[in-house]
Design an enzyme around this catalytic site. Structure first.
Site, mmCIF file in Angstrom:
data_model
loop_
_atom_site.group_PDB
_atom_site.id
_atom_site.type_symbol
_atom_site.label_atom_id
_atom_site.label_comp_id
_atom_site.label_asym_id
_atom_site.label_seq_id
_atom_site.Cartn_x
_atom_site.Cartn_y
_atom_site.Cartn_z
ATOM 1 N N ASP A 167 -47.662 -16.623 -32.860
ATOM 2 C CA ASP A 167 -46.448 -16.888 -33.643
ATOM 3 C C ASP A 167 -46.560 -18.315 -34.174
ATOM 4 O OD1 ASP A 167 -43.906 -17.775 -34.436
ATOM 5 O OD2 ASP A 167 -42.858 -16.549 -32.954
ATOM 6 N N LYS A 216 -38.927 -21.449 -42.643
ATOM 7 C CA LYS A 216 -39.137 -22.847 -42.273
ATOM 8 C C LYS A 216 -39.846 -23.569 -43.413
ATOM 9 C CE LYS A 216 -37.945 -21.586 -37.744
ATOM 10 N NZ LYS A 216 -38.272 -20.769 -36.585
ATOM 11 N N GLU A 275 -47.399 -19.314 -29.112
ATOM 12 C CA GLU A 275 -47.045 -19.927 -30.392
ATOM 13 C C GLU A 275 -48.228 -20.782 -30.839
ATOM 14 O OE1 GLU A 275 -43.106 -21.774 -30.568
ATOM 15 O OE2 GLU A 275 -42.405 -20.383 -29.041
ATOM 16 N N HIS A 283 -43.910 -22.624 -36.929
ATOM 17 C CA HIS A 283 -43.821 -24.058 -37.256
ATOM 18 C C HIS A 283 -45.157 -24.640 -37.705
ATOM 19 C CE1 HIS A 283 -39.714 -24.256 -35.741
ATOM 20 N NE2 HIS A 283 -40.132 -23.349 -34.873
ATOM 21 N N HIS A 299 -41.299 -18.354 -27.727
ATOM 22 C CA HIS A 299 -39.977 -18.237 -28.356
ATOM 23 C C HIS A 299 -39.224 -16.997 -27.863
ATOM 24 C CE1 HIS A 299 -37.095 -17.664 -31.727
ATOM 25 N NE2 HIS A 299 -37.173 -18.985 -31.823
ATOM 26 N N SER A 328 -42.193 -24.616 -30.776
ATOM 27 C CA SER A 328 -41.032 -24.949 -31.594
ATOM 28 C C SER A 328 -40.178 -26.066 -31.025
ATOM 29 C CB SER A 328 -40.173 -23.702 -31.802
ATOM 30 O OG SER A 328 -39.733 -23.187 -30.567
ATOM 31 N N ASN A 384 -35.792 -27.358 -40.329
ATOM 32 C CA ASN A 384 -37.151 -26.797 -40.314
ATOM 33 C C ASN A 384 -37.695 -26.614 -41.736
ATOM 34 O OD1 ASN A 384 -37.077 -26.477 -37.477
ATOM 35 N ND2 ASN A 384 -35.899 -24.593 -37.738
HETATM 36 C C1 LIG Z 1 -37.656 -19.612 -35.968
HETATM 37 C C2 LIG Z 1 -38.645 -18.889 -35.123
HETATM 38 C C3 LIG Z 1 -38.747 -17.508 -35.154
HETATM 39 C C4 LIG Z 1 -37.747 -16.638 -35.895
HETATM 40 O O1 LIG Z 1 -37.933 -16.674 -37.261
HETATM 41 P P1 LIG Z 1 -36.668 -16.283 -38.192
HETATM 42 O O2 LIG Z 1 -37.299 -15.946 -39.493
HETATM 43 O O3 LIG Z 1 -35.789 -17.483 -38.238
HETATM 44 O O4 LIG Z 1 -36.018 -15.105 -37.546
HETATM 45 C C5 LIG Z 1 -39.753 -16.904 -34.446
HETATM 46 N N1 LIG Z 1 -40.608 -17.624 -33.691
HETATM 47 C C6 LIG Z 1 -40.524 -18.965 -33.605
HETATM 48 C C7 LIG Z 1 -41.499 -19.703 -32.766
HETATM 49 C C8 LIG Z 1 -39.525 -19.639 -34.302
HETATM 50 O O5 LIG Z 1 -39.417 -20.958 -34.185
#
Ligand SMILES: *Cc1c(COP(=O)(O)O)cnc(C)c1O
Length: 376
Positions: free
Chosen positions: A196, A227, A167, A199, A123, A171, A37
């Site tokens: 969220d 990421k 999201e 990505h 997620h 993801s 990522n």
């Molecule tokens: C990776 C991810 C998270 C968590 O983030 P971290 O900083 O790795 O804990 C939260 N939401 C989504 C959609 C993710 O892909």
């Protein structure tokens, strides 16, 4: 064996029987990496390392305490100012990780007597936050703003507050949420919208993320620095009152030690690069587009391309076939994705070479996958 070991062995056997057993892989996986990522390659960028080294010298290795006690070092302010500017919000707040941002923020916004309506593919950590909150949780069909509207029309008036969760870039499927339509439903039904965008940052909307790409400003923009930013930590961006409230109410912020200041300094450097280097931010999607053209897959919307194999065993086998050809692409199996939708999740990062992308496309065509795409 003692009873706990028996319990553990039974759990492992059951997972293995369904090809769902997981192992921590060897540190440096073999092959050209197509499942990271680190979309912009910034985790290896000397500018981030230099920023972290300078902050190590100034602030040491640990924050020392929660940010509300003595852990609020200077790099946090720089990082939050850079993020708020990138997101066009009044304020922003750094959390220990994206997971911690979600499980701290969602229960600070809603509780018993309130409702949450979440996209069915949200997620795991949004779902954890939703469960922790004690609010009534409902799911709308993936990316179906009409279904969201139906749920809001039917149930909204029975609850005090309502939070809509989705999201920005999904993801495991790489598709974008229809944020304009979702924001419109939230507005009509007096619901708050939290996106969220783990990505999206650095990859879509000129690097500013999915909300910017859709031309909407969600009430809460959440994401991670682990990421595309190439560092570590989570964030929330929003209005000043909302951020002030989270400083007071988000338990994962109040009762957890701040991130090491050097990590936060690296994040600020990464955000600076994302804000200024549009060509870098455009490259992951350009490589994904090249791949999809050559592999006969639908055009991608992000740096993530799912290749559906359906069964977990088939996805594991496909991953092994690609590894034998020098490509590191991990199989993604339930419960990370719904039953029957095991897949390869291929990601494109700015530091990959076109020739490797084209070779991978040839290898993936030979697997004869079902065309990718979201599958709720
Ligand atoms: C990776 C991810 C998270 C968590 O983030 P971290 O900083 O790795 O804990 C939260 N939401 C989504 C959609 C993710 O892909």
């Amino acid at each position: 064996m003692v009873s706990l070991d028996v319990f553990a062995a039974e759990k492992l056997e059951a997972a293995a029987a369904r090809s769902l057993l997981r192992h921590l892989p060897d540190p440096a996986g073999a092959g050209i990496n197509f499942c990271s990522n680190d979309y912009l390659g910034l985790s290896q960028d000397p500018r981030l390392a230099a920023a972290a080294r300078a902050a190590l010298g100034l602030h040491g290795t640990g924050a020392g305490a929660s940010r509300l006690v003595t852990g609020n070092h200077r790099p946090y302010m720089e990082c939050e100012a850079a993020l708020a500017a990138l997101k066009s919000t009044e304020a922003a707040l750094v959390f220990g990780s994206g997971y911690l941002a979600n499980i701290g923020t969602i229960p600070a916004l809603v509780g018993p007597g309130d409702m949450i309506v979440a996209d069915a593919l949200s997620h795991a950590c949004m779902i954890s936050g939703a469960r922790l909150s004690g609010a009534e949780v409902m799911l709308f069909r993936h990316n179906d703003a009409g279904h969201l509207g139906e749920l809001l029309r039917t149930y909204r008036t029975a609850f005090r507050h309502c939070l809509v969760l989705t999201e920005g870039v999904f993801s495991m499927d790489g598709d974008l949420a229809p944020l304009a339509a979702i924001a419109a439903q939230a507005r009509v039904h007096d619901a708050w919208l939290m996106v969220d965008d783990a990505h999206g940052l650095g990859v879509v909307g000129e690097g500013r993320g999915a909300a910017h790409a859709a031309g909407v400003v969600p009430d809460i923009q959440m994401g991670t620095f682990s990421k595309a930013v190439g560092s570590y930590g989570g964030y929330v961006a929003g209005s000043r009152p909302v951020i002030e409230m989270l400083v007071n109410r988000a338990r994962s912020l109040v009762f957890s030690t701040g991130l090491p200041p050097a990590v936060v300094a690296a994040t600020a450097a990464g955000l600076g690069i994302i804000a200024s280097d549009r060509a870098l931010c455009a490259r992951p999607l350009a490589l994904a587009s090249l791949f999809c053209r050559m592999a006969d897959l639908p055009a991608p919307a992000s740096a993530i391309v799912p290749v559906l194999l359906d069964e977990a065993a088939a996805a594991l086998e496909a991953s092994r076939v690609l590894e034998a050809q020098g490509f590191l692409v991990r199989a993604i199996r339930p419960p990370t994705v719904p039953e029957g939708t095991a897949r390869l999740r291929i990601t494109f990062c700015a530091n990959q070479k076109e020739e490797d992308v084209m070779r991978l496309a040839t290898a993936v065509r030979a697997l004869r996958p079902r065309a990718g795409g979201p599958c709720a």
